[in-house]
Scaffold this motif. Structure first.
Motif, PDB file in Angstrom:
ATOM      1  N   ALA A  26       0.604  -1.527  -0.291  1.00 27.14           N
ATOM      2  CA  ALA A  26       0.153  -0.123   0.079  1.00 27.14           C
ATOM      3  C   ALA A  26       0.939   1.193   0.019  1.00 27.14           C
ATOM      4  N   PHE A  27       1.845   1.340   0.985  1.00 32.28           N
ATOM      5  CA  PHE A  27       2.848   2.378   1.185  1.00 32.28           C
ATOM      6  C   PHE A  27       3.417   2.473  -0.839  1.00 32.28           C
ATOM      7  N   GLN A  97      16.496   0.951 -18.063  1.00 32.73           N
ATOM      8  CA  GLN A  97      17.722  -0.087 -18.466  1.00 32.73           C
ATOM      9  C   GLN A  97      17.689  -0.604 -17.668  1.00 32.73           C
ATOM     10  N   TYR A  98      17.945  -0.069 -16.109  1.00 32.05           N
ATOM     11  CA  TYR A  98      18.029  -0.821 -15.225  1.00 32.05           C
ATOM     12  C   TYR A  98      17.337  -1.259 -14.153  1.00 32.05           C
ATOM     13  N   GLY A  99      16.139  -1.470 -14.877  1.00 35.94           N
ATOM     14  CA  GLY A  99      14.801  -1.928 -14.647  1.00 35.94           C
ATOM     15  C   GLY A  99      14.324  -1.594 -12.859  1.00 35.94           C
ATOM     16  N   ASP A 100      14.514  -0.572 -12.004  1.00 37.81           N
ATOM     17  CA  ASP A 100      13.617  -0.064 -11.609  1.00 37.81           C
ATOM     18  C   ASP A 100      12.390  -0.959 -10.897  1.00 37.81           C
ATOM     19  N   ASN A 101      12.683  -1.077 -10.059  1.00 36.25           N
ATOM     20  CA  ASN A 101      10.967  -1.492  -9.304  1.00 36.25           C
ATOM     21  C   ASN A 101      10.655  -1.543  -8.256  1.00 36.25           C
ATOM     22  N   THR A 102       8.906  -1.131  -8.021  1.00 32.63           N
ATOM     23  CA  THR A 102       9.088  -0.747  -6.123  1.00 32.63           C
ATOM     24  C   THR A 102       9.598  -2.608  -6.142  1.00 32.63           C
ATOM     25  N   ALA A 103       9.984  -2.322  -4.167  1.00 31.85           N
ATOM     26  CA  ALA A 103      10.934  -3.426  -3.492  1.00 31.85           C
ATOM     27  C   ALA A 103       9.761  -4.596  -3.660  1.00 31.85           C
ATOM     28  N   THR A 104       8.213  -4.249  -2.899  1.00 35.05           N
ATOM     29  CA  THR A 104       6.913  -5.398  -2.613  1.00 35.05           C
ATOM     30  C   THR A 104       6.600  -5.760  -3.653  1.00 35.05           C
ATOM     31  N   LYS A 106       6.691  -5.099  -6.886  1.00 32.65           N
ATOM     32  CA  LYS A 106       7.699  -5.024  -8.343  1.00 32.65           C
ATOM     33  C   LYS A 106       7.048  -4.262  -9.206  1.00 32.65           C
ATOM     34  N   ILE A 107       6.152  -3.120  -8.892  1.00 35.73           N
ATOM     35  CA  ILE A 107       5.939  -1.890 -10.485  1.00 35.73           C
ATOM     36  C   ILE A 107       7.209  -1.559 -10.781  1.00 35.73           C
ATOM     37  N   GLU A 108       6.666  -1.328 -12.042  1.00 34.34           N
ATOM     38  CA  GLU A 108       8.062  -0.925 -12.941  1.00 34.34           C
ATOM     39  C   GLU A 108       8.165   0.484 -12.129  1.00 34.34           C
ATOM     40  N   LEU A 109       8.795   1.207 -12.715  1.00 32.29           N
ATOM     41  CA  LEU A 109       8.711   2.637 -12.670  1.00 32.29           C
ATOM     42  C   LEU A 109       9.288   3.571 -13.591  1.00 32.29           C
ATOM     43  N   ALA A 110       9.610   2.784 -14.535  1.00 31.69           N
ATOM     44  CA  ALA A 110       9.830   3.809 -15.867  1.00 31.69           C
ATOM     45  C   ALA A 110       8.911   4.298 -16.409  1.00 31.69           C
ATOM     46  N   PRO A 111       7.243   3.596 -16.315  1.00 34.30           N
ATOM     47  CA  PRO A 111       6.683   4.228 -17.090  1.00 34.30           C
ATOM     48  C   PRO A 111       6.363   5.685 -16.233  1.00 34.30           C
ATOM     49  N   PHE A 112       6.507   5.455 -16.004  1.00 31.39           N
ATOM     50  CA  PHE A 112       5.621   6.368 -14.609  1.00 31.39           C
ATOM     51  C   PHE A 112       6.836   7.588 -14.801  1.00 31.39           C
ATOM     52  N   VAL A 113       7.805   7.592 -14.523  1.00 31.26           N
ATOM     53  CA  VAL A 113       8.595   8.361 -14.849  1.00 31.26           C
ATOM     54  C   VAL A 113       8.779   9.088 -16.279  1.00 31.26           C
ATOM     55  N   TYR A 114       7.854   8.517 -17.028  1.00 32.14           N
ATOM     56  CA  TYR A 114       8.189   8.521 -18.689  1.00 32.14           C
ATOM     57  C   TYR A 114       6.513   9.703 -18.476  1.00 32.14           C
TER      58      TYR A 114
END
Length: 186
Positions: A26-27, A97-104, A106-114
């Motif tokens: 949730a966080f 490129q790094y494939g960053d995602n959330t810890a719990t 595992k949501i990819e962060l790149a689409p949100f940054v775009y």
């Protein structure tokens, strides 16, 4: 977005303290929604011109200079936002490129940054549109005050508005006020 954040937080608090079973991730979802909320507000504020402004010196500046100052401020803001969008785009590429995602979750962060990058560009586009409108109004003011004899001003302004109105959407109230002001002086 704000309602979904409130609902998620309320349900998470209820399940955490009453059912002793918090919502997993949730966080993380709240963090992502907060970023989207903040960046989604930029184009809305820009479109309605509801920026936080300090107007203590506006009364001291003549009308012509005030228009120039507003145009300069909008140009600087648009340039800064273009720079911010470029940096956000570079960040989005690195995150992808790094494939960053959330810890719990595992949501990819790149689409949100775009998405944040696109929302900044939308803000910048609104600033440029406002700059074009201010430039047009300043140009009309100069033509009205300085360049043409009084009897030709109304005709020239109406022709100018008809030509420019296809490219720049002026509010009908501004057009009527301009024409009434010119007709009054004939």
């Amino acid at each position: 977005v704000l309602f979904s954040m409130m609902l998620l937080t309320s349900v998470d608090v209820f399940t955490r303290y009453v059912l002793n079973s918090p919502i997993r991730g949730a966080f993380e979802v709240s963090e992502i929604l907060m970023a989207v909320l903040i960046f989604a507000g930029l184009p809305l504020v820009s479109r309605k011109n509801e920026h936080v402004t300090i107007e203590f010196a506006d009364r001291l500046i003549p009308g012509v200079l005030r228009g120039l100052m507003d145009a300069l401020v909008q140009l600087v803001c648009a340039g800064m936002m273009f720079g911010a969008a470029w940096l956000m785009f570079l960040k989005a590429q690195r995150v992808g490129q790094y494939g960053d995602n959330t810890a719990t979750l595992k949501i990819e962060l790149a689409p949100f940054v775009y998405l944040m990058c696109l929302l900044i560009l939308s803000y910048q586009k609104n600033q440029m549109n406002r700059l074009n409108q201010n430039f047009l109004m300043y140009h009309l003011y100069l033509m009205y005050q300085l360049l043409l004899p009084m009897r030709y001003q109304c005709i020239c302004i109406c022709l100018y508005l008809m030509c420019r109105n296809k490219q720049h959407q002026l509010h009908s109230i501004q057009v009527h006020l301009l024409i009434l002001g010119f007709v009054k002086h004939l």
